[in-house]
Design an enzyme around this catalytic site. Structure first.
Site, PDB file in Angstrom:
ATOM      1  N   ARG A 256       0.823  -1.229   0.000  1.00  0.00           N
ATOM      2  CA  ARG A 256       0.000   0.000   0.000  1.00  0.00           C
ATOM      3  C   ARG A 256       0.847   1.266   0.000  1.00  0.00           C
ATOM      4  NH1 ARG A 256      -4.779  -2.058   4.111  1.00  0.00           N
ATOM      5  NH2 ARG A 256      -5.731  -3.505   2.618  1.00  0.00           N
TER       6      ARG A 256
ATOM      7  N   LYS B 197       3.648  11.377 -11.964  1.00  0.00           N
ATOM      8  CA  LYS B 197       2.829  10.440 -12.744  1.00  0.00           C
ATOM      9  C   LYS B 197       3.539   9.089 -12.799  1.00  0.00           C
ATOM     10  CE  LYS B 197       0.106  13.351 -15.820  1.00  0.00           C
ATOM     11  NZ  LYS B 197      -0.217  13.657 -17.241  1.00  0.00           N
TER      12      LYS B 197
ATOM     13  N   GLU C  56      10.654  16.641 -25.964  1.00  0.00           N
ATOM     14  CA  GLU C  56       9.920  17.153 -24.806  1.00  0.00           C
ATOM     15  C   GLU C  56      10.458  18.517 -24.372  1.00  0.00           C
ATOM     16  OE1 GLU C  56       7.240  16.114 -23.389  1.00  0.00           O
ATOM     17  OE2 GLU C  56       7.005  14.008 -23.971  1.00  0.00           O
TER      18      GLU C  56
ATOM     19  N   LYS D 279       8.501  22.483 -16.267  1.00  0.00           N
ATOM     20  CA  LYS D 279       7.501  21.462 -15.935  1.00  0.00           C
ATOM     21  C   LYS D 279       7.105  21.551 -14.471  1.00  0.00           C
ATOM     22  CE  LYS D 279       6.156  16.677 -16.110  1.00  0.00           C
ATOM     23  NZ  LYS D 279       6.335  15.322 -16.666  1.00  0.00           N
TER      24      LYS D 279
ATOM     25  N   GLU E  15      -3.701  17.515 -12.301  1.00  0.00           N
ATOM     26  CA  GLU E  15      -4.089  17.721 -13.701  1.00  0.00           C
ATOM     27  C   GLU E  15      -5.577  17.995 -13.886  1.00  0.00           C
ATOM     28  OE1 GLU E  15      -3.676  15.156 -17.674  1.00  0.00           O
ATOM     29  OE2 GLU E  15      -1.731  15.512 -16.740  1.00  0.00           O
TER      30      GLU E  15
ATOM     31  N   ARG F 177      -2.077  21.998 -15.813  1.00  0.00           N
ATOM     32  CA  ARG F 177      -1.110  20.920 -16.053  1.00  0.00           C
ATOM     33  C   ARG F 177      -1.388  20.202 -17.377  1.00  0.00           C
ATOM     34  NH1 ARG F 177       1.227  16.283 -11.853  1.00  0.00           N
ATOM     35  NH2 ARG F 177       2.336  15.080 -13.446  1.00  0.00           N
TER      36      ARG F 177
ATOM     37  N   ASN G  40       0.434  18.110 -22.079  1.00  0.00           N
ATOM     38  CA  ASN G  40       0.027  17.071 -23.024  1.00  0.00           C
ATOM     39  C   ASN G  40       0.024  17.551 -24.474  1.00  0.00           C
ATOM     40  OD1 ASN G  40      -0.493  15.079 -20.993  1.00  0.00           O
ATOM     41  ND2 ASN G  40      -2.401  16.138 -20.502  1.00  0.00           N
TER      42      ASN G  40
ATOM     43  N   HIS H  86       0.567  15.155 -27.393  1.00  0.00           N
ATOM     44  CA  HIS H  86       0.441  13.794 -26.884  1.00  0.00           C
ATOM     45  C   HIS H  86      -0.878  13.114 -27.255  1.00  0.00           C
ATOM     46  CE1 HIS H  86       3.971  14.983 -24.702  1.00  0.00           C
ATOM     47  NE2 HIS H  86       4.041  13.842 -24.059  1.00  0.00           N
TER      48      HIS H  86
ATOM     49  N   HIS I 169       0.539   9.986 -28.710  1.00  0.00           N
ATOM     50  CA  HIS I 169       0.376   8.709 -28.017  1.00  0.00           C
ATOM     51  C   HIS I 169      -0.346   7.691 -28.899  1.00  0.00           C
ATOM     52  CE1 HIS I 169       0.981   9.833 -23.480  1.00  0.00           C
ATOM     53  NE2 HIS I 169       2.105   9.513 -24.089  1.00  0.00           N
TER      54      HIS I 169
ATOM     55  N   HIS J 278       9.316   7.301 -27.994  1.00  0.00           N
ATOM     56  CA  HIS J 278       8.286   8.213 -27.493  1.00  0.00           C
ATOM     57  C   HIS J 278       8.452   9.622 -28.067  1.00  0.00           C
ATOM     58  CE1 HIS J 278       5.531  10.189 -24.691  1.00  0.00           C
ATOM     59  NE2 HIS J 278       6.478  11.082 -24.476  1.00  0.00           N
TER      60      HIS J 278
END
Length: 351
Positions: A114, A136, A178, A213, A223, A227, A231, A234, A238, A255
């Site tokens: 946990r 993330k 990026e 960032k 987000e 934020r 993206n 993306h 993606h 990527h």
């Protein structure tokens, strides 16, 4: 080199990073110190960490490199190894690797017992300026990117630019995409400096991207608003990356290479829908094609990519949400885009 302070952790560079790690391990008195690596970082980077921490490391777990192995199955094998090695709630996991290692390792740590502490030591440019920053974590679901995960912050992020010397040029260029994105969404002067040929692997450039960032993440950790501008490129990028992962007969795309294409496409949409000038649009396309080889897309490719895009985790209530540019350095979120415009964007890219 100054540290970059986030809400609950700091990003340290070079000698300060070494000192911060040693102090943290000593103060926290972890029951076990585990290191997650892949085959590349075990070979090229693990020795540095072992020299620094010595007997404080209780063991390392190795995963297979590559996005194709960023899966729950890989997580399960790491969880099992942590458990069989005596890991408990007072253990720490040091993620030594690129974006796959930091994303997956952060998720593994956030869910094992946990939640245990984790530290990110990114070894690729992409991970240094993007993947390891902001909390993330997660894995892919089949070919769909980052569908399973949580937002959970590391204890610290440590940047050692010397690790970049172990990479192929293509891997470094992937991270550069990026960095260019950070300029496009937030800082036109940074965009111009990167275009001008500044050494983007230098610590100063890496620190600048991390600071951009980090500033955005501090304003919106989960987000819900600003934020989302991270993206940019993306939504389509993606989908393109997933498509190429799913079709091994296609040339492999890293990527950053997929996101570079996505940024050209989404710059075109910005021109059509948000007033980005044609001069800026062509500047963006020229800049990316100077560093990234053009990929040719057929009509059949487009149909599948657009369908994949509909599964993007940023979508809500059946709407495909885009981040677009009003100008270089000025991004807007939650823009709905007609499918016909997306086809036109690919036509512009293919020209």
């Amino acid at each position: 080199m100054e540290t970059v302070a986030s809400s609950s952790y700091e990003v340290y560079f070079e000698e300060l990073a070494e000192a911060a790690l040693l102090q943290h391990i000593r103060v926290q008195e972890y029951s076990k110190v585990f290191v997650l690596v892949d085959g590349n970082t075990r070979k090229f980077c693990l020795d540095k960490l072992q020299t620094l921490l010595g007997p404080k490391i209780d063991g390392h777990t190795e995963i297979v490199p590559g996005e194709a192995h960023k899966t729950i199955k890989t997580c399960s094998s790491v969880w099992q190894e942590l458990s069989s090695s005596g890991g408990d709630r007072k253990s720490v996991l040091i993620n030594l690797g690129g974006g796959v290692v930091t994303d997956l390792g952060g998720f593994v740590a956030s869910t094992f017992k946990r939640g245990i502490d984790f530290i990110n030591i990114p070894t690729t440019l992409l991970a240094m300026v993007d993947a390891s920053i902001g909390g993330k974590t997660g894995v892919d679901l089949g070919s769909l990117k980052n569908q399973i995960g949580v937002i959970n912050q590391p204890e610290m992020v440590l940047i050692f630019p010397d690790f970049l010397k172990t990479l192929e040029e293509r891997q470094i260029t992937s991270g550069f995409a990026e960095m260019l994105k950070h300029g496009l969404i937030k800082d036109s002067e940074y965009w111009e400096s990167l275009k001008s040929g500044v050494d983007y692997t230098h610590t100063d450039s890496i620190q600048k991207s991390i600071a951009i960032k980090n500033e955005i993440v501090l304003q919106d950790p989960t987000e819900l608003g600003i934020r989302k501008i991270l993206n940019f490129g993306h939504t389509l990028g993606h989908a393109i990356e997933s498509y190429f992962l799913d079709h091994p007969e296609k040339p492999a795309l890293l990527h950053g290479e997929a996101i570079a294409i996505g940024m050209i496409l989404e710059a075109y949409l910005s021109h059509k829908l948000k007033g980005l000038s044609k001069l800026s649009l062509d500047d963006i396309k020229t800049t990316f094609l100077r560093h990234f080889e053009r990929v040719i897309f057929s009509e059949d490719d487009l149909k599948i990519i657009i369908d994949l895009m509909k599964h993007d985790k940023k979508n809500a209530h059946g709407n495909i949400n885009f981040v677009l540019l009003q100008d270089i350095g000025q991004a807007v979120i939650d823009v709905k885009v007609p499918e016909s415009h997306i086809e036109s964007a690919f036509a512009y890219y293919n020209e």
